[in-house]
Enzyme design. Structure first.
Site, PDB file in Angstrom:
ATOM      1  N   GLU A  17      30.730  45.085  19.142  1.00 33.08           N
ATOM      2  CA  GLU A  17      31.996  45.493  19.773  1.00 33.08           C
ATOM      3  C   GLU A  17      32.410  44.486  20.843  1.00 33.08           C
ATOM      4  OE1 GLU A  17      33.015  49.566  20.099  1.00 33.08           O
ATOM      5  OE2 GLU A  17      33.037  49.421  22.272  1.00 33.08           O
ATOM      6  N   GLY A 108      41.340  58.941  23.853  1.00 37.93           N
ATOM      7  CA  GLY A 108      41.298  58.211  25.128  1.00 37.93           C
ATOM      8  C   GLY A 108      41.009  59.183  26.251  1.00 37.93           C
ATOM      9  N   HIS A 152      30.839  66.031  23.987  1.00 33.54           N
ATOM     10  CA  HIS A 152      31.906  65.417  24.786  1.00 33.54           C
ATOM     11  C   HIS A 152      31.969  66.145  26.132  1.00 33.54           C
ATOM     12  CE1 HIS A 152      36.043  64.610  26.181  1.00 33.54           C
ATOM     13  NE2 HIS A 152      35.777  63.422  25.695  1.00 33.54           N
ATOM     14  N   GLN A 215      24.324  48.090  35.796  1.00 38.46           N
ATOM     15  CA  GLN A 215      25.119  48.689  34.719  1.00 38.46           C
ATOM     16  C   GLN A 215      24.718  50.157  34.501  1.00 38.46           C
ATOM     17  OE1 GLN A 215      24.117  46.215  31.355  1.00 38.46           O
ATOM     18  NE2 GLN A 215      25.562  47.243  30.013  1.00 38.46           N
TER      19      GLN A 215
END
Ligand code: FAD
Length: 291
Positions: A17, A108, A152, A215
């Protein structure tokens, strides 16, 4: 080439990606990183899309370059939340005109400023709405959707999340790609549950190599991922030593990928984040496995 045809071949595959630049001045450096990753000849490369419109401008340019200049199959992400019907239709027309066949259909994240907005007025509320739009624009699009082995964050529970996922798949998703996870058992449990719920499309696990101690917190916050003790120990020990952390993070991701292949997964997507060196080191670690 359609991603579903890659998935349906017998070969094990690895895909990478990239994300588009935020500004025009950064375009060249992203283009160079993309080219370096493309030279590794991954099964396909995906290009993310900024939900708030921030980086959406360049997604198509980068995705088109991957396909036309480097001859690697490309997957263009597209989000719909906070977009109007007209904008989305224009974007879809541009994708079609660029000859891109594969689209990752996403809602999104809802921008902070719109959290309390009256959502009944929005043109798009869920990825499902975008899938319908894509299918009506071109039934031949190969459509991917996002899924969440650890639920989610906005979902009340996993049962509800899987029910919504099934609606998305039934609307026309050809395959699903997962949110990052750091414990493969979470993926295996998730696969069992979605198969039981009647979701039969291929699922591509998404693996994020954590190569930088700084990160970690952001990645966990964004994804809501569980951090296994084995991974925590690694970050505790090597987090302050950049080279050691990079080596350990790549080894951890490689280990996850090998375990996935060994347990019957054929396609793995790596969140390589515009880092050709990371993509290359992972691919090298798998050179005899994905031959
Ligand atoms: P949806 O599938 O619409 O789901 C969102 C939530 O709504 C879920 O909780 C779901 O259970 C619920 N839901 C769905 N339908 C209904 C319904 N009818 N009624 C009530 N609830 C419902 N973000 C970007 O901005 N750009 C990117 O390029 C990008 N790429 C991504 C790639 C992957 C593989 C993944 C996993 C995520 C990506 N994201 C990206 C992040 C993604 O946009 C967010 O996670 C977003 O919050 C949800 O998008 P979705 O497409 O999964 O939404």
């Amino acid at each position: 080439m359609k991603i579903i045809d890659i998935i349906n071949s017998d070969k094990l595959s690895l895909s990478f990606e990239v994300f588009p630049p935020k500004t025009e001045t950064a375009f060249e450096s992203v283009k160079t990183a993309t080219e370096e990753i493309a030279k590794l000849r991954p099964a396909f490369m995906s290009v993310t899309y900024g939900a708030g419109g921030g980086t959406s401008k360049y997604t198509l340019d980068i995705a088109k370059n991957i396909k036309d200049l480097y001859d690697v199959p490309t997957l263009a992400h597209l989000t719909c939340v906070s977009s109007t019907k007209q904008t989305v239709k224009e974007k879809i027309a541009e994708i079609k005109a660029a000859g891109i066949k594969n689209v990752m259909a996403l809602r999104g994240d809802i921008p902070e400023a719109l959290i309390n907005d009256d959502r009944s007025k929005w043109d798009y509320n869920y990825a499902l709405d975008l899938i319908y739009e894509l299918k009506s624009a071109d039934p031949d699009f190969c459509i991917g959707g996002a899924c969440y082995p650890e639920i989610h964050p906005e979902s009340p529970n996993q049962k509800e999340d899987i029910k919504r996922l099934k609606e998305k798949v039934d609307a026309g998703c050809d395959f699903l790609t997962t949110q990052m996870f750091f414990d493969n058992n979470l993926l295996y449990n998730f696969l069992y549950k979605i198969r039981e719920a009647g979701i039969t499309v291929p699922v591509i696990p998404g693996i994020m190599p954590i190569t930088n101690g700084n990160q970690v917190e952001r990645a966990m916050k964004l994804s809501g991922s569980f951090m296994p003790q084995r991974f925590k120990s690694l970050v505790d020990k090597f987090g302050d030593n950049p080279l050691a952390m990079k080596q350990a993070g790549i080894a951890y991701a490689t280990d996850q990928i090998i375990d996935l292949y060994a347990n019957g997964i054929k396609n793995v997507h790596v969140y390589s984040m515009n880092k050709p060196d990371v993509a290359m080191l992972i691919q090298n670690n798998l050179s005899y496995i994905i031959k």
